[in-house]
Design a protein around this motif. Structure first.
Motif, PDB file in Angstrom:
ATOM      1  N   LEU A  93       0.835  -1.197   0.000  1.00 17.93           N
ATOM      2  CA  LEU A  93       0.000   0.000   0.000  1.00 17.93           C
ATOM      3  C   LEU A  93       0.873   1.251   0.000  1.00 17.93           C
ATOM      4  O   LEU A  93       0.629   2.203  -0.763  1.00 17.93           O
ATOM      5  N   THR A  97       1.281   3.727  -3.257  1.00 13.48           N
ATOM      6  CA  THR A  97       0.920   5.139  -3.127  1.00 13.48           C
ATOM      7  C   THR A  97       2.052   6.028  -3.623  1.00 13.48           C
ATOM      8  O   THR A  97       1.815   7.037  -4.313  1.00 13.48           O
ATOM      9  N   LYS A 103      -5.512   4.706  -3.767  1.00 14.26           N
ATOM     10  CA  LYS A 103      -5.736   3.730  -2.704  1.00 14.26           C
ATOM     11  C   LYS A 103      -6.884   2.794  -3.038  1.00 14.26           C
ATOM     12  O   LYS A 103      -6.865   1.609  -2.680  1.00 14.26           O
ATOM     13  N   HIS A 107      -6.316  -1.198  -2.940  1.00 13.58           N
ATOM     14  CA  HIS A 107      -7.086  -2.125  -2.106  1.00 13.58           C
ATOM     15  C   HIS A 107      -7.714  -3.236  -2.952  1.00 13.58           C
ATOM     16  O   HIS A 107      -7.962  -4.350  -2.450  1.00 13.58           O
TER      17      HIS A 107
END
Length: 302
Positions: A93, A97, A103, A107
């Protein structure tokens, strides 16, 4: 996807690490960049990944300078560094980013990529507890996260134990059907298992660029391999005088007999041995050289 490396040179003080190196990689190829330690592999890999700048030459991906196409490249260093206190999920994650991926998309994609590299069950485990093979698989996940068209790997298995190496090699076999791969290694068995084409580098220069079949065929010899009983070894002195025998030399636990036409001459030699009542414990013809033999022939100064 087409990667072009054009006349690249990189110097460090008085040492030339890469010397006027050129090659082209086409879409869906899996290319092994092989060479001894210190040959310039890691330097070249880092130039292609746009981590180091070349003193001369250019790297072009799909017609554009590599610096403008970094989002199309996945890079796995020899020793990927992660924050030990982060989980595998949080690591991807965080890195996703930094790469500019939303995001929401991360996910959605992270569970899929963790599944691909076999780390689904370790998604919430801290990286500090991972084995070397698990860290390398997480590194591959990170390199694949933004769906690159080219993934570059620098010695991806050289520091791993046999179990970790097997895990990563099996993973590479899976992903090479979807992604173009440039793999740097000095472990010939790994390269032979994964790659279809090999570029050999020595002292920063390209000395060979060929498929596995071309390399092996080029170095295949018309030879007969045999092992004799000790009492029959003197027969080889007569064999060396036969008109169709070019040379007799020691080979492993026996001998290698170089001939003109291996199929015909093997029959003639076998008939000669029968006439002389010679006993063999091994008799083979046309055995190919291994990729390692070929590599040593190319890079070792005689």
């Amino acid at each position: 996807m087409r990667l072009e490396i054009n006349n690249v040179t990189k110097k460090f003080k008085h040492k030339t690490a890469v010397n006027h190196f050129s090659m082209v990689i086409e879409e869906n190829e899996c290319v092994g960049l092989i060479g001894p330690n210190g040959a310039g592999k890691s330097t070249l890999i880092q130039i292609i990944a746009d981590i180091l700048y070349a003193d001369e030459g250019s790297i072009v991906l799909d017609g554009q300078n590599i610096s403008k196409k970094k989002n199309q490249i996945g890079y796995l260093p020899q020793y990927p560094n992660f924050y030990s206190w982060m989980t595998a999920y949080d690591t991807l994650l965080f890195m996703g980013t930094l790469s500019g991926i939303s995001k929401k998309q991360l996910h959605k994609d992270i569970p899929l990529i963790l599944s691909k590299v076999g780390l689904s069950k370790e998604a919430q485990s801290k990286v500090g507890a991972f084995s070397g093979g698990m860290k390398q698989r997480l590194g591959i996940a990170q390199a694949l996260l933004h769906k690159p068209t080219l993934i570059i790997m620098d010695e991806p298995v050289s520091a791993l134990d046999p179990i970790g190496r097997r895990e990563v090699l099996n993973l590479l076999k899976e992903i090479k059907s979807e992604t173009t791969i440039l793999l740097s290694t000095h472990i010939l068995g790994d390269a032979e298992e994964i790659c279809e084409r090999f570029v050999v580098i020595k002292d920063g220069q390209k000395i060979e660029d060929a498929t596995k079949e071309q390399l092996l065929h080029r170095n295949q010899e018309s030879a007969i391999y045999l092992v004799l009983q000790k009492d029959d070894v003197d027969w080889l002195e007569k064999v060396a005088q036969l008109p169709y025998v070019k040379k007799v030399e020691n080979y492993e636990e026996g001998f290698k007999i170089h001939v003109e036409q291996v199929q015909v001459d093997a029959y003639r030699l076998l008939q000669n041995a029968i006439d002389q009542k010679i006993a063999f414990t091994k008799f083979e013809i046309g055995v190919k050289e291994s990729l390692e033999d070929t590599f040593l022939t190319l890079v070792v100064d005689v």
